[in-house]
Write a protein that holds these residues in place. Structure first.
Motif, PDB file in Angstrom:
ATOM      1  N   GLY A 288       0.852  -1.167  -0.142  1.00 20.84           N
ATOM      2  CA  GLY A 288       0.141   0.000   0.029  1.00 20.84           C
ATOM      3  C   GLY A 288       0.660   1.352   0.178  1.00 20.84           C
ATOM      4  O   GLY A 288       1.993   1.093  -0.001  1.00 20.84           O
ATOM      5  N   ASP A 289       0.143   2.366  -0.011  1.00 20.95           N
ATOM      6  CA  ASP A 289       0.919   3.643   0.047  1.00 20.95           C
ATOM      7  C   ASP A 289       1.662   3.863   1.144  1.00 20.95           C
ATOM      8  O   ASP A 289       1.473   3.907   2.272  1.00 20.95           O
ATOM      9  N   SER A 290       3.069   4.243   0.914  1.00 18.15           N
ATOM     10  CA  SER A 290       4.237   4.668   1.827  1.00 18.15           C
ATOM     11  C   SER A 290       5.324   5.096   1.163  1.00 18.15           C
ATOM     12  O   SER A 290       5.540   4.955  -0.251  1.00 18.15           O
ATOM     13  N   ASP A 291       6.327   5.897   1.810  1.00 19.60           N
ATOM     14  CA  ASP A 291       7.529   6.156   1.095  1.00 19.60           C
ATOM     15  C   ASP A 291       8.155   4.790   1.535  1.00 19.60           C
ATOM     16  O   ASP A 291       8.006   4.217   2.416  1.00 19.60           O
ATOM     17  N   THR A 292       9.010   4.474   0.587  1.00 20.41           N
ATOM     18  CA  THR A 292      10.107   3.098   0.695  1.00 20.41           C
ATOM     19  C   THR A 292      11.361   3.611   0.314  1.00 20.41           C
ATOM     20  O   THR A 292      11.872   4.256  -0.468  1.00 20.41           O
ATOM     21  N   ILE A 293      12.238   3.087   1.143  1.00 15.17           N
ATOM     22  CA  ILE A 293      13.788   3.272   0.886  1.00 15.17           C
ATOM     23  C   ILE A 293      14.627   1.730   0.965  1.00 15.17           C
ATOM     24  O   ILE A 293      13.918   1.086   1.597  1.00 15.17           O
ATOM     25  N   GLY A 294      15.494   1.527   0.146  1.00 12.83           N
ATOM     26  CA  GLY A 294      16.272  -0.074   0.499  1.00 12.83           C
ATOM     27  C   GLY A 294      17.325  -0.074  -0.602  1.00 12.83           C
ATOM     28  O   GLY A 294      17.902   0.935  -1.157  1.00 12.83           O
ATOM     29  N   THR A 295      17.989  -0.988  -0.570  1.00 17.25           N
ATOM     30  CA  THR A 295      19.170  -1.325  -1.279  1.00 17.25           C
ATOM     31  C   THR A 295      18.838  -2.438  -2.409  1.00 17.25           C
ATOM     32  O   THR A 295      17.882  -3.197  -2.217  1.00 17.25           O
ATOM     33  N   ASP A 296      19.802  -2.633  -3.247  1.00 14.47           N
ATOM     34  CA  ASP A 296      19.422  -3.444  -4.199  1.00 14.47           C
ATOM     35  C   ASP A 296      20.084  -4.953  -4.057  1.00 14.47           C
ATOM     36  O   ASP A 296      21.085  -5.340  -4.297  1.00 14.47           O
ATOM     37  N   ASP A 297      18.967  -5.785  -3.228  1.00 12.30           N
ATOM     38  CA  ASP A 297      19.359  -6.872  -2.682  1.00 12.30           C
ATOM     39  C   ASP A 297      19.423  -7.963  -3.874  1.00 12.30           C
ATOM     40  O   ASP A 297      20.195  -8.913  -3.800  1.00 12.30           O
ATOM     41  N   PHE A 298      18.591  -7.887  -5.032  1.00 11.32           N
ATOM     42  CA  PHE A 298      18.777  -8.872  -6.017  1.00 11.32           C
ATOM     43  C   PHE A 298      20.331  -8.697  -6.522  1.00 11.32           C
ATOM     44  O   PHE A 298      20.857  -9.527  -6.710  1.00 11.32           O
ATOM     45  N   LEU A 299      20.687  -7.573  -6.861  1.00 10.11           N
ATOM     46  CA  LEU A 299      21.889  -7.293  -7.338  1.00 10.11           C
ATOM     47  C   LEU A 299      22.983  -7.777  -6.441  1.00 10.11           C
ATOM     48  O   LEU A 299      24.133  -8.414  -6.676  1.00 10.11           O
ATOM     49  N   GLY A 300      22.703  -7.594  -5.137  1.00  9.75           N
ATOM     50  CA  GLY A 300      23.829  -8.072  -4.047  1.00  9.75           C
ATOM     51  C   GLY A 300      24.036  -9.765  -4.177  1.00  9.75           C
ATOM     52  O   GLY A 300      24.975 -10.186  -4.291  1.00  9.75           O
ATOM     53  N   GLY A 301      22.749 -10.380  -4.266  1.00 10.20           N
ATOM     54  CA  GLY A 301      22.779 -11.786  -4.348  1.00 10.20           C
ATOM     55  C   GLY A 301      23.540 -12.199  -5.681  1.00 10.20           C
ATOM     56  O   GLY A 301      24.374 -13.295  -5.723  1.00 10.20           O
ATOM     57  N   LYS A 302      23.322 -11.478  -6.713  1.00 13.11           N
ATOM     58  CA  LYS A 302      23.728 -11.810  -7.928  1.00 13.11           C
ATOM     59  C   LYS A 302      25.255 -11.636  -8.003  1.00 13.11           C
ATOM     60  O   LYS A 302      26.121 -12.512  -8.446  1.00 13.11           O
ATOM     61  N   LEU A 303      25.928 -10.512  -7.329  1.00 16.91           N
ATOM     62  CA  LEU A 303      27.202 -10.234  -7.190  1.00 16.91           C
ATOM     63  C   LEU A 303      27.897 -11.356  -6.591  1.00 16.91           C
ATOM     64  O   LEU A 303      29.023 -11.748  -6.977  1.00 16.91           O
ATOM     65  N   ALA A 304      27.250 -11.906  -5.503  1.00 23.61           N
ATOM     66  CA  ALA A 304      27.834 -12.981  -4.696  1.00 23.61           C
ATOM     67  C   ALA A 304      28.269 -14.038  -5.459  1.00 23.61           C
ATOM     68  O   ALA A 304      29.313 -14.654  -5.577  1.00 23.61           O
ATOM     69  N   ALA A 305      27.179 -14.355  -6.241  1.00 21.97           N
ATOM     70  CA  ALA A 305      26.952 -15.794  -7.173  1.00 21.97           C
ATOM     71  C   ALA A 305      28.096 -15.472  -8.091  1.00 21.97           C
ATOM     72  O   ALA A 305      29.004 -16.476  -8.484  1.00 21.97           O
ATOM     73  N   GLU A 306      28.262 -14.398  -8.942  1.00 21.30           N
ATOM     74  CA  GLU A 306      29.089 -14.133  -9.980  1.00 21.30           C
ATOM     75  C   GLU A 306      30.451 -14.279  -9.166  1.00 21.30           C
ATOM     76  O   GLU A 306      31.271 -14.968 -10.085  1.00 21.30           O
ATOM     77  N   HIS A 307      30.932 -13.905  -8.285  1.00 21.67           N
ATOM     78  CA  HIS A 307      32.209 -13.892  -7.642  1.00 21.67           C
ATOM     79  C   HIS A 307      32.563 -15.560  -7.493  1.00 21.67           C
ATOM     80  O   HIS A 307      33.593 -16.027  -7.854  1.00 21.67           O
ATOM     81  N   LEU A 308      31.428 -16.237  -6.851  1.00 21.95           N
ATOM     82  CA  LEU A 308      31.971 -17.554  -6.486  1.00 21.95           C
ATOM     83  C   LEU A 308      31.950 -18.284  -7.941  1.00 21.95           C
ATOM     84  O   LEU A 308      32.802 -19.319  -7.841  1.00 21.95           O
ATOM     85  N   LYS A 309      31.254 -18.001  -8.715  1.00 17.71           N
ATOM     86  CA  LYS A 309      31.278 -18.810 -10.141  1.00 17.71           C
ATOM     87  C   LYS A 309      32.454 -18.507 -10.859  1.00 17.71           C
ATOM     88  O   LYS A 309      33.207 -19.203 -11.145  1.00 17.71           O
ATOM     89  N   GLU A 310      33.115 -17.129 -10.767  1.00 16.03           N
ATOM     90  CA  GLU A 310      34.190 -17.001 -11.477  1.00 16.03           C
ATOM     91  C   GLU A 310      35.475 -17.721 -10.769  1.00 16.03           C
ATOM     92  O   GLU A 310      36.372 -18.122 -11.414  1.00 16.03           O
TER      93      GLU A 310
END
Ligand code: RIB
Length: 274
Positions: free
Chosen positions: A100-122
């Motif tokens: 519902g209606d409200s202000d929100t703020i966050g960080t890019d969690d999806f990207l965070g998970g992706k970066l962790a995976a890319e690192h381990l995969k590399e």
């Protein structure tokens, strides 16, 4: 900034103040509020729904000017009943997501998970695990989703009690009995606990296990080996949260705002080639 209100007090709800993520967040919040002559009233919810709901009710009764809610223990019904319906200014972040209606703020969690995976995969880790708390909040689920976007379903999900060092320590046994070589700890506290747990089992980081944490709390740098982690701009998140709320108090009728802050990987020494 001219904010003319009754109590000059803001209520802040966090799930666990002993976790340095939340203490740093609150420092960012408080620094802004203090500058604007507001007092911060901190409620540590301990992940207990009833305690949160009581705290919220009490704060509302005392006429605080606004609310910052980072804990998922508070239900959407309580948010409607105690905040939205009473037209109290509030902002929701981190473990709690808005419905519902409200202000929100966050960080890019999806990207965070992706970066962790890319690192381990590399680093060619083929057998990897993600360590998560059993009550998974939406922000943490997004990290898992980001990880999955790289590894598909080819990783093990290890569920622990909470986002704590103790839980990380307890997860070590299960890991040592598997063929896992790469671990994504969903927050730094779990990673720190894993360090100890694995050490107790005679294992070393990164030679036996590569570990990627999440948050980048100060302690990461002081660990042996220093922890590779996904950095959230924690202090800045706190500052911007407080600024958004004060802005809302000043301009109650303005359009809802939503902000997403970036994350990045900090390469230290807890990971190596498989
Ligand atoms: O360490 C606490 C964790 O839970 C952080 O990753 C934060 O984003 C919160 O949801």
């Amino acid at each position: 900034r001219m904010v003319m209100k009754k109590s000059k007090t803001i209520g802040v709800m966090v799930p666990d103040i002993s976790n340095p993520f939340f203490s740093t967040l609150v420092r960012g919040i408080e620094d802004v509020l203090f500058q604007e002559s507001f007092i911060t009233m901190l409620c540590n919810a301990n992940e207990e729904n009833e305690r949160e709901s009581n705290a919220l009710e009490e704060l509302s009764r005392r006429g605080v000017d606004g609310f910052i809610i980072a804990s998922s223990a508070i239900s959407n019904e309580d948010i409607d009943r105690l905040l939205r319906n009473k037209k109290h200014p509030f902002i929701i972040l981190d473990q709690k997501s808005s419905e519902g209606d409200s202000d929100t703020i966050g960080t890019d969690d999806f990207l965070g998970g992706k970066l962790a995976a890319e690192h381990l995969k590399e680093l060619e880790h083929m057998n990897v695990a993600v360590v998560v708390p059993k009550n998974i909040t939406q922000n943490i689920q997004r990290r898992v989703d980001g990880f999955e976007s790289i590894y598909g379903t080819g990783f093990k999900l290890i569920e622990v009690e909470s986002l704590s060092k103790k839980s990380g320590r307890e997860a070590a046994k299960e890991i040592s009995e598997s063929n896992i070589s790469g671990i994504f700890a969903i927050n730094d506290e779990i990673a720190f606990g894993l360090y100890l747990g694995l050490k107790e089992l005679g294992k070393t980081v990164p030679d036996d296990y590569s570990i990627v944490g999440y948050d980048n709390v100060d302690m990461c740098e002081y660990m042996t080996p220093p922890l590779t982690t996904i950095a959230q701009p924690i202090y800045e998140l706190g500052r911007q949260t407080a600024e958004m709320l004060l802005d809302r108090i000043e301009h109650p009728e303005k359009e809802w705002e939503s902000k997403k802050l970036p994350v990045n990987i900090i390469n230290r020494f807890s990971t190596t080639h498989a």
